[in-house]
Design an enzyme around this catalytic site. Structure first.
Site, PDB file in Angstrom:
ATOM      1  N   CYS A 175      -2.833   8.572   3.541  1.00  0.00           N
ATOM      2  CA  CYS A 175      -2.798   8.332   2.097  1.00  0.00           C
ATOM      3  C   CYS A 175      -4.188   8.261   1.487  1.00  0.00           C
ATOM      4  CB  CYS A 175      -1.975   7.103   1.753  1.00  0.00           C
ATOM      5  SG  CYS A 175      -2.106   5.843   2.967  1.00  0.00           S
TER       6      CYS A 175
ATOM      7  N   GLU B  94       0.884  -1.170   0.000  1.00  0.00           N
ATOM      8  CA  GLU B  94       0.000   0.000   0.000  1.00  0.00           C
ATOM      9  C   GLU B  94       0.922   1.220   0.000  1.00  0.00           C
ATOM     10  OE1 GLU B  94      -1.383   2.943   1.056  1.00  0.00           O
ATOM     11  OE2 GLU B  94      -2.646   2.280   2.733  1.00  0.00           O
TER      12      GLU B  94
END
Ligand code: ADP
Length: 482
Positions: free
Chosen positions: A286, A252
């Site tokens: 994020c 990720e």
């Protein structure tokens, strides 16, 4: 020095015992709001990591069954929930986020263990109903092997909860390496895990030298999966380092989230959602909106609605009452945000709201007051990269196709959001967006109950839900002819 009933020692945990680094080295952990020295934690190296991996290999030889694993997952959920008020201040002191956000992070983290417990029955062996080619066919989900779990500093507990819950459900012994900046929350978690009497080596924690530890995870044959959340540059390094060994990765790697507001949107609702989404963790997530794309007809109304809300936000030490935005993690983070804002203003963007923050003289106390800038274009850094700070950058667009094209104009594909009450418009737009997460009329990011992960350069692999567990499983088929 940090005081917490959950932090009697500041060691690492290998093979069921608390350890210092074999070389005796330590890393200082500092409060990013005040500069207070919180603790010294072991600065472990590849030799220590090797020992942790070895203890996983021993644990892998005798993995407890699904019922035992489900019981642990349920107990961890309960432990996190009952110790939330002790864990949250540790998160705030080492990470900086407001205490209310740290409490929410503990609850979010607990959810991953609860959800993994709820899904674990799906990985039981299943035998096909039919006899095919004279054989009975059984599908097994076996543990992929030893797992290396590498986590970032923005959600010290939740990012690990996503990984550890799935690894544990799948039956993978693991070695966790948190970010150097925020290891204390996980040390506290391991003090709680100790109460479960896990088999020695089933869940190890090491703090220390990221690159040699990461390299060891890549090269060691027993490590079969590395689950990593962090920067693209490190993600790419892991990809190339595991290539010769053909092992699994779940990555990720951040995003560049569009937050789109169409001309028929409920402006007040969209403004509330943006402010809640954008300023969590001071904009250092994020999944937070990085590019706010607003259809031209409502740009003024929307900008005004957001400005009223942003004007009320309080910046300060996350431990203080009423604070909405804590410090940025360090001066490097502060400099990046400032560079993005300066670049945008030099290239013609306008500042709508936001005091000019003064550059911090130290690596702590890096407070940045929230900013709104408009007239942002695709050439500006703020559009191209994650700013990771409390800056709302507004770009206008003309019609749906224009908006969708702008939203997709990034190599990243993690989270996206858009606002329109029109269901057919929403269908069309959500299908056109190339992001793993799409919020429609909501600024909500991921939840433990649904799989989350990126498309394109945001990485691959999913966390949460059943999909998260499957990342850590090998699928084996046994065909038996009597
Ligand atoms: P950031 O720039 O946001 O700190 P990083 O990708 O550097 O993001 O950090 C995320 C995690 O990756 C942290 O735990 C960090 O220690 C770790 N890390 C950094 N470099 C490496 C590396 N070469 N190999 C493995 N892990 C690494």
């Amino acid at each position: 020095m940090i005081q917490s009933p959950l932090l009697q020692t500041f060691g690492c945990y290998i093979a069921g015992t608390w350890r210092t680094a074999s070389q005796g080295r330590t890393i200082a952990v500092v409060n990013p709001a005040t500069g207070e020295h919180l603790a010294d934690v072991p600065n472990m190296d590849a030799t220590d990591a090797m020992e942790a991996v070895k203890s996983c290999e021993t644990a892998l030889a005798d993995v407890p069954d699904i019922d035992a694993r489900r019981a642990w997952l349920t107990q961890i959920d309960a432990l996190l929930t009952s110790h939330r008020s002790e864990l949250a201040p540790i998160i705030t002191q080492e990470q900086g986020k407001p205490l209310k956000e740290s409490l929410a992070e503990v609850d979010y983290a607990a959810g991953f263990f609860r959800v993994a417990a709820n899904h674990i029955d799906h990985i039981r062996d299943r035998t096909l109903d039919e006899i095919i080619r004279n054989a009975r066919w059984t599908v097994r989900h076996t543990p992929a092997g030893v797992a290396g779990l590498i986590t970032p500093w923005n959600f010290p507990l939740a990012m690990l909860a996503k990984k550890l819950s799935s690894a544990m459900a799948a039956g993978c012994p693991s070695v966790t390496k948190p970010a150097d900046l925020t290891p204390l929350t996980l040390i506290a978690l391991w003090h709680l895990l100790e109460r479960l009497n896990l088999p020695p080596g089933f869940a190890n924690l090491i703090t220390g030298d990221a690159a040699p530890i990461g390299d060891l995870f890549c090269a060691h044959p027993a490590v079969r999966i590395i689950s990593f959340t962090g920067s693209t540059v490190v993600g790419k390094r892991l990809m190339s380092n595991v290539a010769p060994h053909v092992k699994r990765l779940s990555l990720e790697l951040g995003g560049n989230a569009p937050f789109m507001v169409f001309d028929d949107a409920d402006v007040e609702k969209a403004a509330d959602a943006l402010v809640a989404n954008k300023f969590r963790c001071a904009g250092q997530t994020c999944v937070c909106a990085n590019r706010v794309l607003v259809q031209r007809g409502i740009e003024q109304r929307f900008t005004d609605a957001v400005a009223i809300r942003v004007g009320k936000l309080r910046v300060g030490n996350g431990m203080a009452d009423g604070v909405d935005i804590g410090p940025l993690i360090n001066r490097r983070a502060w400099d990046k945000v400032e560079q993005h804002v300066r670049d945008a203003l030099e290239k013609g963007a306008q500042k709508i709201i936001g005091e000019q923050p003064s550059r911090p003289s130290d690596d702590f106390g890096c407070f940045y007051s929230p900013q709104i800038i408009s007239g942002v274009t695709r050439e500006m850094l703020v559009s191209q990269e994650e700013t990771f700070g409390p800056v709302i950058a507004i770009t206008s667009f003309d019609d749906d196709d224009d908006g969708i094209a702008l939203a997709n104009e990034t190599p990243f594909g993690l989270a996206s959001y858009f606002f329109t009450p029109n269901p057919s418009r929403a269908q069309r737009i959500s299908r056109a967006l190339r992001f793993g997460h799409v919020g429609v009329n909501t600024g909500s990011g991921p939840i433990p109950e649904a799989p989350f992960g990126g498309m394109n350069q945001s990485g691959f692999g999913r966390e949460g839900a059943l999909e998260g567990i499957l990342e850590f499983c090998e699928v084996q088929v046994v065909a038996t002819e009597d």
